[in-house]
Design an enzyme around this catalytic site. Structure first.
Site, PDB file in Angstrom:
ATOM      1  N   TYR A 260     -23.412   9.604  23.394  1.00  0.00           N
ATOM      2  CA  TYR A 260     -22.916   8.463  24.167  1.00  0.00           C
ATOM      3  C   TYR A 260     -21.947   7.596  23.356  1.00  0.00           C
ATOM      4  CZ  TYR A 260     -22.811   5.655  28.317  1.00  0.00           C
ATOM      5  OH  TYR A 260     -22.371   5.034  29.459  1.00  0.00           O
TER       6      TYR A 260
ATOM      7  N   THR B 157     -29.212   6.424  37.656  1.00  0.00           N
ATOM      8  CA  THR B 157     -28.114   6.348  38.621  1.00  0.00           C
ATOM      9  C   THR B 157     -27.579   7.764  38.796  1.00  0.00           C
ATOM     10  OG1 THR B 157     -26.399   6.054  36.935  1.00  0.00           O
ATOM     11  CG2 THR B 157     -27.415   4.035  37.808  1.00  0.00           C
TER      12      THR B 157
END
Length: 400
Positions: free
Chosen positions: A235, A275
């Site tokens: 990330y 999500t």
């Protein structure tokens, strides 16, 4: 039709309109039960307003601060035979509940990266609202057609500078597996920055400012995720991280521009949640399943609405905002608590196919995932016949 969940990979290809409405109502109830946001915004533009954190921002502004809201998103309506996207149903529900409260709520459907949608948004603000005092930027997209060159650029989820192997959770087969990713090329890094970085946010603010539709004292924020050591290779230190670092650069010039009118611009760091975007990141389902387990045990677990309502109340409009040394607003401090991260790290290598449901809260992860699409919502009869053709009155659809 009777609609049941059908999951393929990290997407549920069916959605439930009644479930989506109930999910929106739950979020509204959370905000109204926690009281108003003092000195909050009154006329709000949310770019990426239909799901996740963007939807939570729209709900928090409207029902926590009595704000009129204009939402921009890219969704698909349903028909009598096929469900639409969850974001369409979420937005229809939001507008219905906002109208019941006497609040202005209007939506623009189209490509937020395009000049056309920016112009339609400006025209709508001029006609309906005059000016806006908060602009929330919450876009998550796999690709972007650049408005100046016409080139379609894709974002990539890869490490930078080295190949990385890490543990992941195959959510379809429910097995732990090793995932290896080759490093991103420079072209892939540049593409990811172009799609997920700060350029489009800056273009929006420039366009709104030039059109004179930003109120004096207007604020803007873009949402980001930083994470901790365990997710950094893929990330923060990966191609997505390069885009997030670009947000940190672009916010400085946006802040200068708004400061000239007494306004402010901040990147807001939010916690990891389920999500559609995060389910596509190979290590996130395992990380989230462990994080949920630990944070629920500690009583600090939060979803999108708790995060964003807290961000607005405590930091964006609060007297004592949580700000880091980079000037970002932080709502992720409970996730980054060393005790929480320590427990997640300690369990990371101990999770096996056999103990997955005991060691982690994968069951909770799966429920949260299905809730994104309107399933697993308490009080909804999933055996009932529902009409997937839900209208959004007054929507400005630039896709037709």
């Amino acid at each position: 039709m009777i609609i049941k969940p059908r999951v393929r990979g990290f997407i549920c290809v069916t959605t439930h309109p009644v479930g989506c409405e109930a999910n929106v109502k739950e979020q509204i109830d959370y905000v109204t039960s926690h009281g108003p946001i003092a000195n909050g915004p009154k006329k709000v533009l949310v770019i990426g307003a239909s799901t996740g954190y963007g939807l939570a921002a729209r709900i928090s502004a409207a029902f926590g601060s009595g704000a009129d809201t204009l939402g921009v998103f890219f969704e698909r309506a349903g028909s009598e035979t096929k469900p639409g996207t969850a974001g369409w149903y979420n937005s229809a529900a939001f507008e219905k509940f906002a109208a019941e409260k006497g609040l202005y709520a209007r939506s623009i459907n189209g490509d937020a990266f395009s000049d056309k949608v920016k112009q339609v948004t400006i025209d709508t603000i001029k006609q309906d609202l005059g000016k806006v005092d908060l602009v929330v930027y919450s876009l998550a997209a796999p690709r972007r057609t650049h408005p100046k060159t016409g080139e379609t650029i894709s974002s990539t989820l890869k490490p930078v500078g080295k190949a990385v192997t890490f543990r992941g959770l195959d959510t379809d087969k429910e097995v732990i597996r090793e995932v290896s990713l080759e490093p991103a090329t420079q072209e892939e890094i540049d593409g990811t920055v172009a799609v997920m970085g700060g350029e489009d946010w800056q273009m929006w603010i420039d366009a709104l400012d030039e059109a004179g539709v930003l109120a004096d004292g207007a604020k803007t924020t873009a949402f980001t995720y930083l994470g901790e050591q365990i997710t950094h290779d893929i990330y923060w230190n990966g191609s997505i991280g390069e885009a997030k670092k670009d947000l940190d650069k672009k916010v400085l010039s946006i802040r200068d521009k708004l400061a000239a009118h007494g306004g402010d611009a901040r990147v807001s760091v939010l916690k990891a949640v389920v999500t559609q975007a995060s389910s596509a990141i190979p290590m996130m389902p395992l990380y989230l399943s462990l994080l949920f387990k630990v944070m629920k045990e500690q009583g600090t677990h939060e979803g999108c609405i708790e995060q964003v309502y807290g961000l607005l109340k405590d930091s964006l409009y609060g007297a004592t905002p949580h700000v880091d040394e980079e000037g970002r607003l932080r709502a992720d401090y409970k996730e980054l608590d060393p005790q929480v991260q320590g427990k997640v790290v300690a369990m990371w290598d101990k999770v096996t196919n056999e103990n997955l449901y005991e060691m982690t809260d994968f069951a909770g992860y799966k429920t949260e995932f299905l809730r994104l699409f309107g399933f697993e919502i308490a009080g909804v009869d999933y055996d009932a016949d529902v009409n997937p053709d839900v209208k959004i009155p007054g929507i400005i659809d630039t896709t037709v």
